[in-house]
Every structure is written in structure tokens, then in C-alpha cells.
Design a protein around this motif. Sequence first.
Motif, mmCIF file in Angstrom:
data_model
loop_
_atom_site.group_PDB
_atom_site.id
_atom_site.type_symbol
_atom_site.label_atom_id
_atom_site.label_comp_id
_atom_site.label_asym_id
_atom_site.label_seq_id
_atom_site.Cartn_x
_atom_site.Cartn_y
_atom_site.Cartn_z
ATOM 1 N N CYS A 166 0.851 -1.196 0.000
ATOM 2 C CA CYS A 166 0.000 0.000 0.000
ATOM 3 C C CYS A 166 0.890 1.250 0.000
ATOM 4 O O CYS A 166 1.733 1.406 0.882
ATOM 5 N N ILE A 167 0.700 2.146 -0.973
ATOM 6 C CA ILE A 167 1.531 3.347 -1.056
ATOM 7 C C ILE A 167 1.385 4.229 0.184
ATOM 8 O O ILE A 167 2.365 4.787 0.676
ATOM 9 N N ASP A 168 0.183 4.352 0.714
ATOM 10 C CA ASP A 168 -0.004 5.180 1.906
ATOM 11 C C ASP A 168 0.721 4.581 3.113
ATOM 12 O O ASP A 168 1.266 5.314 3.944
ATOM 13 N N CYS A 169 0.740 3.271 3.195
ATOM 14 C CA CYS A 169 1.465 2.595 4.282
ATOM 15 C C CYS A 169 2.972 2.760 4.097
ATOM 16 O O CYS A 169 3.696 2.983 5.073
ATOM 17 N N ARG A 170 3.445 2.654 2.870
ATOM 18 C CA ARG A 170 4.875 2.864 2.611
ATOM 19 C C ARG A 170 5.268 4.296 2.952
ATOM 20 O O ARG A 170 6.335 4.535 3.520
ATOM 21 N N ASN A 171 4.407 5.252 2.617
ATOM 22 C CA ASN A 171 4.687 6.645 2.977
ATOM 23 C C ASN A 171 4.744 6.806 4.495
ATOM 24 O O ASN A 171 5.642 7.473 5.020
ATOM 25 N N TYR A 172 3.793 6.207 5.202
ATOM 26 C CA TYR A 172 3.817 6.264 6.662
ATOM 27 C C TYR A 172 5.148 5.704 7.195
ATOM 28 O O TYR A 172 5.802 6.314 8.040
ATOM 29 N N PHE A 202 -4.154 2.120 9.414
ATOM 30 C CA PHE A 202 -5.108 2.291 10.501
ATOM 31 C C PHE A 202 -4.300 2.407 11.785
ATOM 32 O O PHE A 202 -3.457 1.568 12.073
ATOM 33 N N PHE A 203 -4.573 3.460 12.546
ATOM 34 C CA PHE A 203 -3.782 3.800 13.728
ATOM 35 C C PHE A 203 -4.583 3.559 14.998
ATOM 36 O O PHE A 203 -5.737 3.976 15.093
ATOM 37 N N VAL A 204 -3.955 2.889 15.971
ATOM 38 C CA VAL A 204 -4.579 2.628 17.265
ATOM 39 C C VAL A 204 -3.630 3.130 18.354
ATOM 40 O O VAL A 204 -2.494 2.660 18.460
ATOM 41 N N ALA A 255 -3.075 10.789 14.186
ATOM 42 C CA ALA A 255 -2.247 9.781 14.858
ATOM 43 C C ALA A 255 -0.898 10.361 15.262
ATOM 44 O O ALA A 255 -0.421 10.117 16.376
ATOM 45 N N LEU A 256 -0.291 11.123 14.383
ATOM 46 C CA LEU A 256 0.999 11.724 14.714
ATOM 47 C C LEU A 256 0.879 12.686 15.886
ATOM 48 O O LEU A 256 1.786 12.770 16.723
ATOM 49 N N TRP A 260 -0.946 12.326 18.451
ATOM 50 C CA TRP A 260 -0.987 11.543 19.683
ATOM 51 C C TRP A 260 0.396 11.350 20.292
ATOM 52 O O TRP A 260 0.532 11.203 21.501
ATOM 53 N N ILE A 261 1.402 11.306 19.421
ATOM 54 C CA ILE A 261 2.758 11.027 19.899
ATOM 55 C C ILE A 261 3.660 12.254 19.808
ATOM 56 O O ILE A 261 4.878 12.147 19.815
ATOM 57 N N GLY A 262 3.024 13.434 19.712
ATOM 58 C CA GLY A 262 3.771 14.685 19.740
ATOM 59 C C GLY A 262 4.506 15.022 18.464
ATOM 60 O O GLY A 262 5.447 15.826 18.484
ATOM 61 N N GLN A 263 4.083 14.438 17.354
ATOM 62 C CA GLN A 263 4.713 14.701 16.065
ATOM 63 C C GLN A 263 3.933 15.775 15.305
ATOM 64 O O GLN A 263 2.714 15.878 15.425
ATOM 65 N N LYS A 264 4.638 16.535 14.496
ATOM 66 C CA LYS A 264 4.011 17.560 13.661
ATOM 67 C C LYS A 264 3.274 16.897 12.491
ATOM 68 O O LYS A 264 3.552 15.737 12.146
ATOM 69 N N PRO A 265 2.349 17.627 11.862
ATOM 70 C CA PRO A 265 1.653 17.079 10.686
ATOM 71 C C PRO A 265 2.629 16.764 9.546
ATOM 72 O O PRO A 265 3.739 17.298 9.489
ATOM 73 N N VAL A 266 2.192 15.936 8.643
ATOM 74 C CA VAL A 266 2.997 15.534 7.496
ATOM 75 C C VAL A 266 3.194 16.726 6.558
ATOM 76 O O VAL A 266 2.248 17.454 6.261
ATOM 77 N N GLU A 267 4.411 16.910 6.113
ATOM 78 C CA GLU A 267 4.749 17.948 5.136
ATOM 79 C C GLU A 267 4.615 17.358 3.730
ATOM 80 O O GLU A 267 4.818 16.157 3.534
ATOM 81 N N ALA A 268 4.292 18.190 2.764
ATOM 82 C CA ALA A 268 4.093 17.738 1.384
ATOM 83 C C ALA A 268 5.316 16.994 0.835
ATOM 84 O O ALA A 268 5.185 16.003 0.115
ATOM 85 N N ASP A 269 6.521 17.437 1.207
ATOM 86 C CA ASP A 269 7.738 16.800 0.673
ATOM 87 C C ASP A 269 8.032 15.442 1.320
ATOM 88 O O ASP A 269 8.953 14.747 0.912
ATOM 89 N N GLU A 270 7.239 15.045 2.319
ATOM 90 C CA GLU A 270 7.425 13.735 2.953
ATOM 91 C C GLU A 270 6.611 12.653 2.248
ATOM 92 O O GLU A 270 6.769 11.474 2.546
#
Length: 95
Positions: free
Chosen positions: A9-15, A64-66, A79-80, A82-92
Motif C-alpha cells: 500500500c503506497i499510503d502505508c509505505r509513505n507512513y 489504521f492507527f490505534v 495519529a501523529l 498523539w505522539i507529539g509529532q508535527k503534521p505531514v509535510e508535502a515533501d514527505e
Amino acid sequence: MKVYGTEICIDCRNYKAIQKARGFEAEFISITSDTSNLKEFLAMRDREPVFDEIKAKGGIGIPFFVNADGRKTLDINEALSWIGQKPVEADEIHK
């Protein structure tokens, strides 16, 4: 945090690429590497309301995030947070 997905899954690989680049901890559970993982995911997909919209559109619902506290989402930015991470940037994101 647990993350259900599959390497096909491309979205999973990106994650997974974001997780690796940022270096945070989360358990990735591949739903295609083991039937017990698939059964666990399908049981949640069958009963959790968070999947209703995606199922109506014919989607799978991965990644799917739990969270450890029981919260569930299909939204990577939620989901990010929840663990104190910033939102995803377009270049990621890679397509």
C-alpha cells in the motif's frame, strides 16, 4: 501506537518512510504477512465505526492507527499528534 497496514500500500509505505525519517517509535503490523494479523485487523474493520465511510467507498482502511489509550483513526496527522509529532509535510509524501 500500533499501525495496521501492508507494504503493498503506497499510503502505508509513505507512513513507514515518515516514521523512519523522523525516528519515532510505533508498532507496524503487516496485515498481509500473517493471517492472525489480518484476522485482527478485519475484526476491527467489521465493528469500528471509523471504517464506515471508507467501506462505503470501497476502500480498505489502511494505514489504521490505534493509540495506547484506545483511540482509533485513519488520519495520519491525528495519529501523529498523539505522539507529539508535527503534521505531514508535502515533501514527505511520495507517490
